[in-house]
Write a protein that holds these residues in place. Structure first.
Motif, PDB file in Angstrom:
ATOM      1  N   PRO A   1       2.413 -11.070  10.283  1.00 32.48           N
ATOM      2  CA  PRO A   1       1.583 -10.468   9.234  1.00 32.48           C
ATOM      3  C   PRO A   1       2.144 -10.698   7.826  1.00 32.48           C
ATOM      4  O   PRO A   1       1.381 -10.905   6.884  1.00 32.48           O
ATOM      5  N   ARG A   2       3.474 -10.697   7.692  1.00 33.00           N
ATOM      6  CA  ARG A   2       4.055 -10.953   6.371  1.00 33.00           C
ATOM      7  C   ARG A   2       3.804 -12.395   5.935  1.00 33.00           C
ATOM      8  O   ARG A   2       3.551 -12.666   4.762  1.00 33.00           O
ATOM      9  N   LEU A   3       3.876 -13.337   6.883  1.00 31.11           N
ATOM     10  CA  LEU A   3       3.588 -14.736   6.560  1.00 31.11           C
ATOM     11  C   LEU A   3       2.135 -14.894   6.134  1.00 31.11           C
ATOM     12  O   LEU A   3       1.839 -15.583   5.155  1.00 31.11           O
ATOM     13  N   LEU A   4       1.223 -14.256   6.854  1.00 30.81           N
ATOM     14  CA  LEU A   4      -0.187 -14.337   6.477  1.00 30.81           C
ATOM     15  C   LEU A   4      -0.409 -13.680   5.114  1.00 30.81           C
ATOM     16  O   LEU A   4      -1.151 -14.216   4.293  1.00 30.81           O
ATOM     17  N   ALA A   5       0.249 -12.557   4.852  1.00 21.82           N
ATOM     18  CA  ALA A   5       0.125 -11.908   3.547  1.00 21.82           C
ATOM     19  C   ALA A   5       0.592 -12.848   2.441  1.00 21.82           C
ATOM     20  O   ALA A   5      -0.042 -12.938   1.384  1.00 21.82           O
ATOM     21  N   LEU A   6       1.679 -13.557   2.680  1.00 23.08           N
ATOM     22  CA  LEU A   6       2.180 -14.527   1.697  1.00 23.08           C
ATOM     23  C   LEU A   6       1.165 -15.653   1.495  1.00 23.08           C
ATOM     24  O   LEU A   6       0.874 -16.039   0.361  1.00 23.08           O
TER      25      LEU A   6
ATOM     26  N   THR B   1      -7.918 -12.852  13.139  1.00 22.19           N
ATOM     27  CA  THR B   1      -8.765 -11.677  12.953  1.00 22.19           C
ATOM     28  C   THR B   1      -7.950 -10.401  13.137  1.00 22.19           C
ATOM     29  O   THR B   1      -8.034  -9.467  12.327  1.00 22.19           O
ATOM     30  N   HIS B   2      -7.155 -10.352  14.173  1.00 19.71           N
ATOM     31  CA  HIS B   2      -6.330  -9.174  14.447  1.00 19.71           C
ATOM     32  C   HIS B   2      -5.316  -8.926  13.329  1.00 19.71           C
ATOM     33  O   HIS B   2      -5.146  -7.792  12.871  1.00 19.71           O
ATOM     34  N   VAL B   3      -4.649  -9.973  12.861  1.00 19.83           N
ATOM     35  CA  VAL B   3      -3.632  -9.808  11.820  1.00 19.83           C
ATOM     36  C   VAL B   3      -4.286  -9.429  10.488  1.00 19.83           C
ATOM     37  O   VAL B   3      -3.737  -8.612   9.734  1.00 19.83           O
ATOM     38  N   LEU B   4      -5.450  -9.969  10.191  1.00 17.08           N
ATOM     39  CA  LEU B   4      -6.159  -9.552   8.975  1.00 17.08           C
ATOM     40  C   LEU B   4      -6.491  -8.060   9.040  1.00 17.08           C
ATOM     41  O   LEU B   4      -6.353  -7.340   8.048  1.00 17.08           O
ATOM     42  N   ASP B   5      -6.911  -7.597  10.215  1.00 19.03           N
ATOM     43  CA  ASP B   5      -7.165  -6.159  10.389  1.00 19.03           C
ATOM     44  C   ASP B   5      -5.893  -5.340  10.178  1.00 19.03           C
ATOM     45  O   ASP B   5      -5.932  -4.262   9.577  1.00 19.03           O
ATOM     46  N   LEU B   6      -4.759  -5.846  10.673  1.00 23.36           N
ATOM     47  CA  LEU B   6      -3.481  -5.155  10.454  1.00 23.36           C
ATOM     48  C   LEU B   6      -3.170  -5.028   8.964  1.00 23.36           C
ATOM     49  O   LEU B   6      -2.669  -3.998   8.510  1.00 23.36           O
ATOM     50  N   LEU B   7      -3.450  -6.092   8.204  1.00 23.91           N
ATOM     51  CA  LEU B   7      -3.172  -6.075   6.766  1.00 23.91           C
ATOM     52  C   LEU B   7      -4.081  -5.089   6.026  1.00 23.91           C
ATOM     53  O   LEU B   7      -3.672  -4.482   5.037  1.00 23.91           O
ATOM     54  N   VAL B   8      -5.303  -4.896   6.524  1.00 27.79           N
ATOM     55  CA  VAL B   8      -6.189  -3.882   5.951  1.00 27.79           C
ATOM     56  C   VAL B   8      -5.646  -2.500   6.293  1.00 27.79           C
ATOM     57  O   VAL B   8      -5.539  -1.617   5.428  1.00 27.79           O
ATOM     58  N   ASP B   9      -5.288  -2.292   7.565  1.00 29.01           N
ATOM     59  CA  ASP B   9      -4.750  -0.998   7.997  1.00 29.01           C
ATOM     60  C   ASP B   9      -3.474  -0.638   7.230  1.00 29.01           C
ATOM     61  O   ASP B   9      -3.226   0.534   6.941  1.00 29.01           O
ATOM     62  N   ALA B  10      -2.672  -1.637   6.904  1.00 30.54           N
ATOM     63  CA  ALA B  10      -1.416  -1.400   6.185  1.00 30.54           C
ATOM     64  C   ALA B  10      -1.642  -1.156   4.697  1.00 30.54           C
ATOM     65  O   ALA B  10      -0.736  -0.729   4.000  1.00 30.54           O
ATOM     66  N   GLY B  11      -2.854  -1.441   4.205  1.00 31.77           N
ATOM     67  CA  GLY B  11      -3.147  -1.243   2.794  1.00 31.77           C
ATOM     68  C   GLY B  11      -2.832  -2.442   1.921  1.00 31.77           C
ATOM     69  O   GLY B  11      -2.900  -2.354   0.698  1.00 31.77           O
ATOM     70  N   PHE B  12      -2.481  -3.582   2.532  1.00 36.33           N
ATOM     71  CA  PHE B  12      -2.217  -4.791   1.747  1.00 36.33           C
ATOM     72  C   PHE B  12      -3.527  -5.437   1.300  1.00 36.33           C
ATOM     73  O   PHE B  12      -3.647  -5.920   0.180  1.00 36.33           O
ATOM     74  N   LEU B  13      -4.501  -5.476   2.215  1.00 37.40           N
ATOM     75  CA  LEU B  13      -5.830  -5.985   1.889  1.00 37.40           C
ATOM     76  C   LEU B  13      -6.786  -4.811   1.752  1.00 37.40           C
ATOM     77  O   LEU B  13      -6.715  -3.843   2.525  1.00 37.40           O
TER      78      LEU B  13
END
Length: 149
Positions: free
Chosen positions: A75-80, A112-124
């Motif tokens: 998830p951190r790599l995708l966020a980057l 799709t799953h990791v993008l959802d994680l980033l929304v749940d974490a408040g990054f997206l």
């Protein structure tokens, strides 16, 4: 590159002729290993030390964001990747779904799953796949991300 001790990334990079290592990857829990990057584009680039330091600082600041700390490396790599592809101070980013998944070593379902994680974490703030182009469209929760260069 934090490839870990899993043999698959090492083998894939060697088969793609991007990496050559005279030794096998280290066993789990052991130190690093030496490898040579073979990609011609990488080898012909010669960024200055200050450019490399600035890029590394930028990547660390993005990946160490408070909401990303509890998440794993993928998830951190995708966020980057999402932050790097969003224009500075822009509210939305756009990228090819398959390219984003490939850059992070994910399948489309995993993306799709990791993008959802980033929304749940408040990054997206939100994300979606454009129905006509299948591009990923996302909104960063804080669009004032650092500028790489």
């Amino acid at each position: 590159m934090r490839l870990s001790s899993h043999i698959t990334p090492h083998r894939e990079l060697a088969e793609a002729r991007w990496l050559h290592s005279p030794a096998a990857p280290p066993a789990a829990g052991h130190g690093g290993f030496t490898a040579q990057l073979l990609d011609a584009a990488v080898l012909t680039q010669a960024p200055a030390r200050s450019d490399r330091a600035r890029a590394a600082d930028w990547a660390l600041r993005v990946c160490r964001a408070g909401q990303l700390r509890p998440l794993g490396p993928v998830p951190r790599l995708l966020a980057l990747a999402l932050t790097a592809q969003a224009p500075a101070a822009a509210e939305n980013g756009l990228g090819e779904r398959d390219q984003l998944a490939y850059m992070c070593g994910l399948t489309t379902r995993e993306l799709t799953h990791v993008l959802d994680l980033l929304v749940d974490a408040g990054f997206l703030q939100s994300w979606q796949f454009d129905p006509s182009t299948e591009d990923a469209v996302w909104s960063l929760a804080t669009p004032d991300h650092p500028t790489a260069y």
